[in-house]
Scaffold this active site. Structure first.
Site, PDB file in Angstrom:
ATOM      1  N   LYS A  22       0.835  -1.211   0.000  1.00 18.57           N
ATOM      2  CA  LYS A  22       0.000   0.000   0.000  1.00 18.57           C
ATOM      3  C   LYS A  22       0.872   1.265   0.000  1.00 18.57           C
ATOM      4  CE  LYS A  22      -1.703   1.739   3.965  1.00 18.57           C
ATOM      5  NZ  LYS A  22      -1.464   3.166   4.218  1.00 18.57           N
ATOM      6  N   ASN A  23       1.868   1.284   0.872  1.00 20.32           N
ATOM      7  CA  ASN A  23       2.631   2.523   1.034  1.00 20.32           C
ATOM      8  C   ASN A  23       3.643   2.752  -0.081  1.00 20.32           C
ATOM      9  OD1 ASN A  23       1.133   3.155   3.214  1.00 20.32           O
ATOM     10  ND2 ASN A  23       2.646   2.519   4.742  1.00 20.32           N
ATOM     11  N   CYS A 117      -5.083  13.401  12.112  1.00 17.22           N
ATOM     12  CA  CYS A 117      -5.627  12.057  11.955  1.00 17.22           C
ATOM     13  C   CYS A 117      -5.734  11.464  13.355  1.00 17.22           C
ATOM     14  CB  CYS A 117      -4.789  11.212  11.028  1.00 17.22           C
ATOM     15  SG  CYS A 117      -3.442  10.354  11.770  1.00 17.22           S
ATOM     16  N   ARG A 122       0.384  15.038  12.697  1.00 12.75           N
ATOM     17  CA  ARG A 122       0.971  14.704  11.386  1.00 12.75           C
ATOM     18  C   ARG A 122       1.142  15.941  10.487  1.00 12.75           C
ATOM     19  NH1 ARG A 122      -1.389   9.142   9.111  1.00 12.75           N
ATOM     20  NH2 ARG A 122       0.620   9.122   8.067  1.00 12.75           N
ATOM     21  N   ASP A 317       4.179   0.835  11.830  1.00 14.29           N
ATOM     22  CA  ASP A 317       2.994   0.180  11.266  1.00 14.29           C
ATOM     23  C   ASP A 317       2.823  -1.262  11.753  1.00 14.29           C
ATOM     24  OD1 ASP A 317       2.470   2.511   9.937  1.00 14.29           O
ATOM     25  OD2 ASP A 317       3.311   1.853   8.020  1.00 14.29           O
ATOM     26  N   ARG A 409      -8.844  -0.293   3.894  1.00 17.84           N
ATOM     27  CA  ARG A 409      -7.933   0.703   3.312  1.00 17.84           C
ATOM     28  C   ARG A 409      -6.573   0.084   3.035  1.00 17.84           C
ATOM     29  NH1 ARG A 409      -7.112   5.927   6.515  1.00 17.84           N
ATOM     30  NH2 ARG A 409      -5.701   6.050   4.764  1.00 17.84           N
TER      31      ARG A 409
END
Ligand code: EPU
Length: 431
Positions: A22-23, A117, A122, A317, A409
């Site tokens: 994803k990243n 968030c 952030r 993460d 997501r």
């Protein structure tokens, strides 16, 4: 809204394949902005965040075609208005990364501030500092960042990209993409070293960019006139791989993760080793080894402290997943969050399952218990949500995880993959 219902107690066994990261994919898609030619991205995971990013590219005037089997074609032949609206950017912070490539391609860009968030402020100050150093004028109006290149275009510079929390992945990417067509040489100091940065740099190089040193703290970029189209395959998702290994470790089962990069997970594998979970490895696979059951239960993991750090340190993460593992370990473990000091939304929910947790600022202290007891839980962000699913796998009785859209997501078909490993998990709709 969907709910995941997990009946705990199954020992997981079997094989899963890791999807594209994803990243990495999100910024690879934004790189298509840098050329009017076609860019084909392969190994694209089926994720909500990917759909959001493709929506942004379409809004900008791009032609997006899904070619099947995870291949997506993007052609940004023209960009009539380089504007990324709040409605799109607020859904996903990574959309702020259209700023650098839009500025490089169009000479100006208007992108909504991403906002806060659930796990903290952030900020984007380092992104903006980097773009200013390349000569851009940056102003703020009505919640938008307005960036404008000087009349002669962006100019290379030496830029220090560090933040009080280490290097910034997003700022490194944004500034790298802005600099590829700047005049002269750009040197990024304290650049992020994550594998996702290397993947983006390799794609940019295939597009004609001259980028040296990606994966180290110093990246040197020689500006070129223009970039062209290419085909690029996304690297495997190291966080998804780590999460399925955590599922193997917590249930004491044999979970084999294929199509992964063991060299991208060194710190996590080291922590698993210290905790007493053996992991076999090959060039592109990892496999948790079963732990012996004794008496009425499973041999427990050992308490193991971790501190999150930029790559190659322990990834933030995987912090929530580690907290779940350590909540059941033998002894007391200390988890220190150095990247996002407030990224602890999962602690209160795990407490509802019986976890014994204390928090002191950025530190969580966990006193391992023998077993969770299932309950209804609220998911708050992507990684916190999946940490609750892991807890549900070993909890006594039923665990319901509400607001699971967060998981969609970043995890492709999470319940199908866990079911294929023998988990008792299903998705239902809440009233
Ligand atoms: N920071 C600043 N100023 C900036 C930018 C960052 O102070 O201008 C700080 C952040 O607040 C944080 C630290 O620097 O304390 C690192 O943030 P970074 O910019 O590296 O994070 P990011 O690029 O916004 C990416 C991932 C995150 C992951 C972090 C850290 C993507 C799309 N997101 O975010 O992934 O946690 O790097 O590795 O690549 C996730 O997948 O769940 C996720 C949140």
């Amino acid at each position: 809204m969907d709910v995941l219902v997990v009946e705990g107690g199954e020992v997981l066994e079997g094989t899963v394949r890791t999807a594209g990261a994803k990243n990495a994919v999100l910024s690879l898609l934004t790189a298509a902005i840098l050329t009017e030619e076609e860019v084909v991205v392969e190994n694209v995971p089926a994720l909500a965040d990917v759909r959001t990013m493709l929506g942004i590219l379409k809004e900008l005037g791009g032609e997006v075609r899904e070619l099947g089997e995870g291949r997506v074609s993007i052609r940004m032949a023209e960009i009539p208005e380089p504007v990324a609206d709040w409605n799109l950017v607020r859904k996903m912070r990574a959309s702020f990364e259209v700023l650098g490539p839009l500025l490089a391609r169009c000479g100006r860009a208007q992108v909504s501030y991403p906002g806060g968030c659930v796990f903290g402020l952030r900020p984007v100050d380092i992104h903006l500092k980097g773009l200013r150093a390349l000569g851009a004028t940056i102003t703020t109006d009505a919640g938008y960042v307005l960036a404008e290149a000087p009349p002669g275009g962006l100019v290379g510079a030496e830029i220090y990209l560090g933040t009080p929390f280490g290097s910034s992945v997003g700022a490194t990417r944004n500034v790298m993409m802005a600099a590829v067509c700047a005049k002269g040489t750009t040197v990024l100091q304290n650049a992020a070293c994550e594998p996702e940065i290397v993947d983006l740099a390799q794609c940019l190089i295939k597009m004609g960019a001259r980028v040296l040193g990606a994966g180290s703290p110093t990246i040197v970029i020689e500006g070129v006139e223009r970039l062209h189209g290419t085909t690029h395959s996304v690297i495997p998702d190291r966080i998804e791989a780590g999460t399925y290994l955590a599922a193997g470790a917590i249930t004491g089962g044999r979970v084999r993760v294929e199509n992964c990069r063991p060299d991208h997970l060194t710190s996590f594998l080291d922590a698993l080793h210290h905790a007493g979970c053996a992991v076999e490895r090959g060039t592109d696979w990892l496999e948790t080894q079963p732990r012996e059951a004794f008496g009425s239960g499973l041999e427990r993991l050992r308490a193991t402290d971790v501190t999150t750090q930029p790559y190659p340190g322990f990834p933030t993460d995987l912090q929530a997943q580690w907290v779940t593992l350590m909540s059941l370990a033998e002894g007391i473990s200390v988890v220190t969050e150095r990247i996002y000091t407030d990224r602890y939304m999962h602690l209160a929910e795990l407490t509802r399952l019986g976890a014994r947790v204390r928090r002191q600022g950025s530190i969580a202290i966990l006193e391992g218990i023998e077993r969770f007891s299932g309950a209804s839980l609220m998911a708050s962000d992507l990684r916190a949500s999946v940490s609750l699913v892991l807890a549900g796998l070993v909890a006594r009785g039923t665990t319901e995880i509400h607001r699971v859209y967060h998981i969609d997501r970043g995890y492709e078909r999470v319940e199908a993959r866990l079911s294929s490993l023998g988990a008792n998990i299903r998705r239902t709709s809440a009233e």
